[in-house]
Design an enzyme around this catalytic site. Structure first.
Site, short mmCIF file in Angstrom:
data_model
loop_
_atom_site.label_atom_id
_atom_site.label_comp_id
_atom_site.label_asym_id
_atom_site.label_seq_id
_atom_site.Cartn_x
_atom_site.Cartn_y
_atom_site.Cartn_z
N GLY A 22 -63.41 -33.33 -13.21
CA GLY A 22 -63.50 -34.33 -14.27
C GLY A 22 -64.17 -35.62 -13.87
O GLY A 22 -63.86 -36.67 -14.43
N SER A 23 -65.14 -35.56 -12.95
CA SER A 23 -65.80 -36.81 -12.55
C SER A 23 -66.64 -37.39 -13.68
O SER A 23 -66.71 -38.61 -13.85
CB SER A 23 -66.65 -36.59 -11.30
OG SER A 23 -67.71 -35.68 -11.55
N ILE A 101 -69.15 -19.90 -21.04
CA ILE A 101 -70.27 -19.67 -21.96
C ILE A 101 -69.68 -19.57 -23.36
O ILE A 101 -68.79 -18.77 -23.62
CB ILE A 101 -71.03 -18.39 -21.60
CG1 ILE A 101 -71.69 -18.54 -20.22
CG2 ILE A 101 -72.08 -18.07 -22.66
CD1 ILE A 101 -72.38 -17.28 -19.73
N LEU A 102 -70.16 -20.42 -24.25
CA LEU A 102 -69.59 -20.54 -25.58
C LEU A 102 -70.23 -19.54 -26.55
O LEU A 102 -71.42 -19.24 -26.46
CB LEU A 102 -69.78 -21.96 -26.10
CG LEU A 102 -69.11 -23.04 -25.26
CD1 LEU A 102 -69.60 -24.42 -25.66
CD2 LEU A 102 -67.59 -22.96 -25.39
N HIS A 118 -76.30 -30.91 -17.78
CA HIS A 118 -76.70 -29.79 -16.93
C HIS A 118 -77.41 -30.33 -15.69
O HIS A 118 -78.26 -31.22 -15.81
CB HIS A 118 -77.63 -28.85 -17.70
CG HIS A 118 -78.01 -27.63 -16.92
ND1 HIS A 118 -77.12 -26.61 -16.67
CD2 HIS A 118 -79.17 -27.29 -16.32
CE1 HIS A 118 -77.73 -25.68 -15.95
NE2 HIS A 118 -78.97 -26.07 -15.72
N SER A 145 -79.82 -33.37 -16.96
CA SER A 145 -80.21 -33.51 -18.37
C SER A 145 -78.97 -33.49 -19.25
O SER A 145 -78.10 -32.63 -19.09
CB SER A 145 -81.12 -32.36 -18.81
OG SER A 145 -82.19 -32.16 -17.92
N ASP A 154 -78.04 -23.54 -22.32
CA ASP A 154 -78.77 -24.66 -21.71
C ASP A 154 -80.13 -24.87 -22.37
O ASP A 154 -81.08 -25.35 -21.74
CB ASP A 154 -78.96 -24.43 -20.20
CG ASP A 154 -77.64 -24.35 -19.45
OD1 ASP A 154 -76.68 -25.01 -19.89
OD2 ASP A 154 -77.57 -23.62 -18.45
N GLU A 183 -75.65 -38.19 -13.01
CA GLU A 183 -74.89 -37.71 -14.17
C GLU A 183 -73.95 -38.79 -14.67
O GLU A 183 -73.80 -39.00 -15.88
CB GLU A 183 -74.09 -36.46 -13.80
CG GLU A 183 -74.92 -35.22 -13.55
CD GLU A 183 -74.05 -34.03 -13.15
OE1 GLU A 183 -72.81 -34.12 -13.29
OE2 GLU A 183 -74.61 -33.02 -12.72
#
Length: 222
Positions: A22-23, A101-102, A118, A145, A154, A183
Site C-alpha cells: 500500500g505504498s 485481472i479484472l 503501471h 504510467s 494495461d 509512482e
C-alpha cells in the site's frame, strides 16, 4: 460519471483496492491531507495480510477483505467486490497494487471512474516483470504510467507518465525503487486532477482541463 461541477463542490469519494504494502495508497493519503479535495472512504484488499490495511486503519479509513480464493471464479469474485465497493458510492475507484485481472463486467461497471498505475511507459511492457523486461530489451528509459482502466489489460488511455534514464549496470531491483518514487508523485496528482473535476475520460481518450491528452498522457518532470 459524476459531473465536474458536483465533483468540485463536494469531496470526491474514493475507494482504493490493494493487494500488498500500500505504498501508493499512503502517497495518496498523504497528498489528500495537503489537498483535501477528496476522501478515501474505504480500502479493499484481496489479501488479509496486506500491509496497506494497516495504513488504512491508522488513517481512520474503513477496511474490507475479500479473499478471491473463496469464490468459484473470477466473475463471482468481481461481483462480490462490486457489492462491497458500491456500499461507499464511489466517484472514483483507484487500483493501487491490486494484483487481480479484472473482468469486463467490472471494468464496464466503473467505466470512466477507474484508475490504475503501471510500472512501465505504456504501451511498452504491459503485464508483469516490467523492470527486467526494460533492461533485457535495452531500453534507454523506463518509468510509470497512470491510466484509465478499460477491458484491455494495461491498455486504457494514459493520463500521466514519468520517466527516468536506465543507467548502465542497474538491476531490476534498482529500477523498481526509482520507479516507485515516481509512482508516489504522479498517482496522487492524477487522483487530485480527477477529484477537482479537471480529468475525465471521453470517447477520444483522457481529457485534462478540457484538452485531449496525447497517447502518452501528460509528461511529468520531477
Amino acid at each position: 460519471m459524476t459531473d465536474s461541477i458536483s465533483l468540485a463542490s463536494k469531496p470526491c469519494n474514493i475507494v482504493v483496492l490493494i493487494s500488498g504494502s500500500g505504498s501508493n495508497l499512503q502517497a495518496i493519503i498523504d497528498d489528500l491531507a495537503q489537498h483535501p479535495t477528496a476522501r478515501i472512504c474505504a480500502v479493499v484488499s484481496n489479501r488479509a495480510d496486506a500491509y496497506g490495511l494497516v495504513r488504512a486503519q491508522r488513517a481512520g479509513i474503513a477496511q474490507h477483505v475479500l479473499n478471491h480464493k473463496d469464490f468459484a471464479d473470477r466473475l463471482a469474485f468481481d461481483k462480490a467486490l462490486m457489492a462491497v465497493i458500491d456500499q461507499h458510492q464511489p466517484d472514483l475507484v483507484v487500483l493501487a497494487g491490486f494484483m487481480r485481472i479484472l473482468t469486463p463486467e467490472f471494468t464496464r461497471h466503473y467505466a470512466q471512474r477507474l484508475l490504475n498505475i503501471h510500472p512501465s511507459l505504456l504501451p511498452k511492457h504491459k503485464g508483469l516483470n516490467t523492470h527486467q523486461r526494460a533492461i533485457d530489451e535495452g531500453d534507454q528509459e523506463h518509468g510509470c504510467s497512470v491510466h484509465f482502466v478499460t477491458e484491455e489489460l494495461d491498455g486504457g488511455p494514459v493520463v500521466i507518465q514519468a520517466a527516468l534514464p536506465i543507467q548502465s549496470g542497474e538491476t531490476a531491483e534498482d529500477l523498481a525503487l526509482k520507479v516507485h518514487a515516481l509512482e508516489h508523485q504522479i498517482y496522487p496528482l492524477a487522483v487530485r486532477w480527477f477529484a477537482e473535476g479537471r480529468l475525465q475520460l471521453s470517447e477520444q481518450g483522457a481529457v485534462l482541463d478540457g484538452q485531449h491528452l496525447a497517447n502518452s498522457g501528460f509528461q511529468f518532470h520531477s
